[in-house]
Design a protein around this motif. Structure first.
Motif, PDB file in Angstrom:
ATOM      1  N   GLN A   1       0.821  -1.215   0.000  1.00 19.06           N
ATOM      2  CA  GLN A   1       0.000   0.000   0.000  1.00 19.06           C
ATOM      3  C   GLN A   1       0.859   1.271   0.000  1.00 19.06           C
ATOM      4  O   GLN A   1       0.488   2.273  -0.591  1.00 19.06           O
ATOM      5  CB  GLN A   1      -0.921   0.011   1.228  1.00 19.06           C
TER       6      GLN A   1
ATOM      7  N   ASP B   1       1.921   1.799  -6.535  1.00 24.32           N
ATOM      8  CA  ASP B   1       0.865   2.626  -7.117  1.00 24.32           C
ATOM      9  C   ASP B   1       0.334   1.936  -8.362  1.00 24.32           C
ATOM     10  O   ASP B   1       0.946   0.994  -8.885  1.00 24.32           O
ATOM     11  CB  ASP B   1       1.430   4.004  -7.507  1.00 24.32           C
TER      12      ASP B   1
ATOM     13  N   ASP C   1       2.476   0.184 -11.253  1.00 26.53           N
ATOM     14  CA  ASP C   1       3.778  -0.329 -10.816  1.00 26.53           C
ATOM     15  C   ASP C   1       3.796  -1.846 -10.958  1.00 26.53           C
ATOM     16  O   ASP C   1       2.797  -2.514 -10.723  1.00 26.53           O
ATOM     17  CB  ASP C   1       4.034   0.016  -9.346  1.00 26.53           C
TER      18      ASP C   1
ATOM     19  N   LYS D   1       8.674  -1.697  -9.477  1.00 25.99           N
ATOM     20  CA  LYS D   1       8.838  -0.916  -8.256  1.00 25.99           C
ATOM     21  C   LYS D   1       9.519  -1.723  -7.170  1.00 25.99           C
ATOM     22  O   LYS D   1      10.260  -1.196  -6.354  1.00 25.99           O
ATOM     23  CB  LYS D   1       7.464  -0.454  -7.754  1.00 25.99           C
TER      24      LYS D   1
ATOM     25  N   ASN E   1       6.461   7.708  -1.378  1.00 28.56           N
ATOM     26  CA  ASN E   1       5.224   7.031  -1.037  1.00 28.56           C
ATOM     27  C   ASN E   1       4.232   7.051  -2.190  1.00 28.56           C
ATOM     28  O   ASN E   1       4.338   7.847  -3.110  1.00 28.56           O
ATOM     29  CB  ASN E   1       4.591   7.737   0.161  1.00 28.56           C
ATOM     30  N   THR E   2       3.257   6.191  -2.094  1.00 29.42           N
ATOM     31  CA  THR E   2       2.194   6.141  -3.087  1.00 29.42           C
ATOM     32  C   THR E   2       1.273   7.338  -2.933  1.00 29.42           C
ATOM     33  O   THR E   2       1.228   7.990  -1.887  1.00 29.42           O
ATOM     34  CB  THR E   2       1.365   4.866  -2.905  1.00 29.42           C
ATOM     35  N   ARG E   3       0.515   7.568  -3.974  1.00 33.45           N
ATOM     36  CA  ARG E   3      -0.450   8.679  -3.965  1.00 33.45           C
ATOM     37  C   ARG E   3      -1.467   8.518  -2.829  1.00 33.45           C
ATOM     38  O   ARG E   3      -1.889   9.510  -2.234  1.00 33.45           O
ATOM     39  CB  ARG E   3      -1.189   8.741  -5.304  1.00 33.45           C
ATOM     40  N   ARG E   4      -1.830   7.272  -2.540  1.00 31.90           N
ATOM     41  CA  ARG E   4      -2.928   7.085  -1.591  1.00 31.90           C
ATOM     42  C   ARG E   4      -2.617   7.602  -0.203  1.00 31.90           C
ATOM     43  O   ARG E   4      -3.528   7.914   0.552  1.00 31.90           O
ATOM     44  CB  ARG E   4      -3.379   5.619  -1.537  1.00 31.90           C
TER      45      ARG E   4
END
Lengths: 438, 317
Positions: free
Chosen positions: A123, A127, A130, A190, B41-44
């Motif tokens: 998480q 994204d 990826d 990733k 980090n991811t967008r979320r």
């Protein structure tokens, strides 16, 4: 007009599924079916991976002390990112193993089992679009977790090489093809998920194999999610090498561990992540927005467990040393049992799992051409229903399109009391007699 | 070229392959100008890293401070609860994995208690999910049922996690305040009310859910049947879900009654009701909660659960 437009948009809303898109394709789970089958039919359950023996006394006592001791605040929230005594001892212990100074506040975080640590990694870092490289066979949750994060799993298989003449196959004989592995890396990659010691095969990746993976991680600048829950279950004097200790790897690796596997207490659901602050900060963000705290008393007990193990490190009365010794014996016992009846065991270098080749048993469970279900799955279901022995088909640990590549193997868990393994042996012996008699 | 530049574009790499000196030097120069740490980090989770508790718990940790800040009891849980846990810890198999969606004896007990409270049949296996605290129930519910394009109504003031959780799911939080209406009597949390017209205006075709918290943290308001009916009517009219955080359901004082919005007509099928062992038994450190609702909603929470942590601790359950 207003009412009409309201009902149109309402209709549109009601015709959409209620659940979020992120759940697409991840609702199935093999354990639901196989746990149910084992519960219904099995007399001997070597299926799901948990010990049927208790955690060590010192750990249970620590838990009871935490619950009924004077400090009743152990029943209330502790530090969100990990109970201070636990993160401190983990930082100390793993700092020693990695040869590094670890800050317990930033380089360690406690999770609800290693399972949740894996979830957080995907998480936090994966994204939409990826790619994540997964080595087959793999612990089944990696694939749906990558998908739930919007990522694309890219699979690369361990391939079995024929063992030396007369010898049983070892998990060491299942290897990555270096060129094949290199070809899986793209500009969208990733991360790679590494699981060593590996569930289900029991493979313990050698230093050379890890260097191969590390070189590619560095070359392509990707992350390594290193699932090391079976780190203490390594046999025959083999060494568990931590990929994070290889050059260039500390900054790009999240190491995942499990009290459940370390201390034979899977039901406590205490896990952890170890890594650089720069990566762990994002796991902290995930944690504070999903469950925030982990249960206090269990963390307190695990901290005391590690304290004890630190004092006894590498000594004969260390639980880690004793457990590995006991499990190695059980492994050897099961290897003998299976070999004696014609199931060909792949001797695992680590974990408490063993995979066996069931090709010789085709007479009992014939091939069904054009069947959707992989052979080993039908075999495992037949075996639990007719012989009362539960095991898991290896195809469960492959992606959908590869399920038939290695479909004549089943996985046994040998973290079981002697009585259980003896009962399994009885079933197998009886089966063999029935096969060979007219 | 892209490949070559990426080999050099990373802070923290201690070894990298040099192609040629000239090439590497020029790439290094331009790369360092634009170099970003690729492992961001991811967008979320973008923008969700700060948290009020991190700051305030640090301040309150000073022993000279009287801490009436963070919400946890400093009184001991009831002895029978502690004793049961000690007994459970002594049973070998209770130290290993239990049923993923909830320990059988716990979900059975929950269904029995809540059947009585709700006046309807509750199936322990399909209508209940046990989670890591009510916090975990909020997370599972939002991840299961909320996504990009959705709006979620949040009543202010609100327990702080609702907003980041909704954002993490890619959805838009829509806020509506409780407004203080002083009719001259001594102040009560009952004086903080929603304006019905204002609330109705917040609902539209994008409204996937409203989050209700009763009894309410931080004000202590216990929503009346009439107030709940206003919310229920809007949920039904707009086919929205209701996420009802009822962790303080047993902490209601004389003259007030806790009413479950799920028991109002038309609401069971669209409500997830969340409870907490931590608040119920003064054991916040056990981190056990539950979601109760209709199978067709709970099954999606169960899918989230099996893909996030799979099981909750056995002896605590």
């Amino acid at each position: 007009l207003q009412t009409h437009s309201l009902s149109l948009s309402l209709q549109a809303k009601m015709s959409r599924p209620v659940q979020a898109q992120r759940l697409a394709g991840i609702d199935k789970n093999i354990w639901v079916e196989f746990v149910k089958l084992a519960a219904t039919y099995s007399t001997v359950n070597l299926g799901q991976g948990f010990p049927d023996f208790p955690p060590p006394d010192f750990l249970k006592e620590a838990f009871v002390r935490a619950l009924s001791g004077e400090d009743h605040m152990l029943h209330q929230y502790t530090r969100a990112f990990g109970h201070p005594p636990l993160v401190k001892i983990l930082a100390q212990f793993f700092g020693k193993l990695l040869g590094r100074d670890l800050d317990p506040m930033t380089d360690v975080m406690v999770t609800v089992g290693a399972y949740q640590a894996l979830f957080y990694c995907f998480q936090a870092f994966v994204d939409e679009g990826d790619e994540v490289i997964i080595i087959e066979p793999f612990f089944d949750c990696y694939e749906p977790m990558v998908k739930m994060a919007g990522g694309t799993p890219v699979f690369v298989p361990l391939r079995p090489k024929a063992p030396k003449d007369g010898k049983l196959m070892s998990s060491a004989d299942w290897q990555l093809d270096p060129a094949e592995l290199a070809s899986k890396f793209s500009k969208r990659t990733k991360a790679i998920v590494l699981n060593s010691p590996n569930n289900p095969l029991g493979k313990v990746f050698s230093r050379g194999e890890l260097e191969l993976i590390a070189d590619l991680c560095v070359k392509h600048d990707i992350l390594c999610i290193s699932d090391e829950v079976y780190e203490w279950l390594v046999y025959d004097g083999k060494e568990h090498v931590r990929i994070a200790s290889l050059q260039g790897m500390w900054d790009r690796t999240v190491i995942i561990g499990s009290a459940g596997k370390t201390f034979s207490a899977t039901g406590w659901k205490v896990g952890w992540t170890v890594g650089p602050n720069r990566l762990l900060q994002h796991l902290r963000t995930m944690h504070q927005n999903s469950v925030y705290h982990c249960a206090t008393a269990a963390q307190e007990a695990v901290a005391q467990g590690f304290q004890r193990e630190l004092e006894h490190y590498r000594k004969p009365d260390s639980y880690f040393v004793q457990l590995a010794k006991e499990l190695q014996q059980k492994r050897d016992w099961l290897v003998q049992s299976l070999d004696a009846v014609g199931m060909k065991p792949i001797v695992p270098e680590g974990t408490y799992f063993l995979v066996a080749d069931i090709s010789e048993f085709k007479s009992d469970v014939p091939d069904v051409p054009d069947s959707d279900e992989p052979y080993d799955s039908r075999f495992a279901k037949w075996m639990v229903k007719n012989k009362g022995l539960a095991a898991i088909p290896l195809s469960a640990f492959y992606c959908a399109s590869h399920k038939n590549n290695y479909n004549h193997f089943i996985r046994f868990c040998f973290a079981k009391e002697e009585a259980t393994l003896r009962a399994a042996n009885d079933i197998l012996q009886k089966w063999k007699r029935e096969k060979t008699s007219p | 070229m892209l490949f070559a530049s990426r080999s050099f574009c990373c802070l923290g790499i201690r070894t990298y392959r040099l192609q040629t000196d000239l090439l590497s030097r020029s790439i290094k120069l331009s790369a360092s100008a634009t170099m970003a740490f690729r492992h961001k980090n991811t967008r979320r989770i973008e923008g969700l890293d700060s948290n009020v508790w991190v700051e305030f718990t640090k301040v309150a940790a000073d022993p000279s401070i009287v801490n009436l800040g963070q919400g946890l009891p400093d009184i001991s849980p009831p002895s029978y609860v502690k004793e049961e846990l000690a007994k459970a810890a002594a049973v070998d198999r209770l130290n290993q994995y239990t049923r993923g969606f909830g320990h059988p004896s716990l979900v059975k007990a929950l269904s029995q208690v809540y059947e009585r409270v709700c006046g309807r049949k509750i199936d322990p296996l399909t209508d209940i999910l046990v989670t890591v605290g009510a916090y975990g129930s909020l997370f599972s519910t939002i991840q299961a049922l909320i996504e990009e394009g959705d709006e979620v109504i949040i009543i202010e003031p609100f327990y702080d996690c609702y907003e980041p959780m909704v954002k993490m799911a890619g959805a838009k939080p829509v806020f509506i305040p409780l407004r203080y209406k002083n009719d001259g009597n001594s102040a009560s949390s009952a004086d903080w009310v929603l304006d019905a017209a204002e609330l109705a205006n917040k609902f539209n075709s994008k409204t996937k859910a409203i989050i209700l918290n009763t009894p309410h943290n931080p004000i202590g308001k216990v929503f009346t049947r009439e107030e709940l009916q206003v919310i229920a009517d809007l949920c039904i009219k707009h086919d929205s879900l209701c996420i009802s955080d009822e962790v303080y359901e047993w902490l209601v004082y004389k003259g007030n009654k806790h009413i479950k919005i799920a028991t109002l007509p038309g609401m069971w099928e669209r409500t997830i009701t969340i409870g907490s062992a931590g608040k119920t038994y003064s054991v916040t450190g056990w981190k056990l909660g539950w979601s109760i609702g209709p199978q067709n909603l709970i099954k999606h929470l169960q899918v989230v659960h099996q893909n996030t942590l799979y099981t909750c601790p056995t002896p605590l359950q």
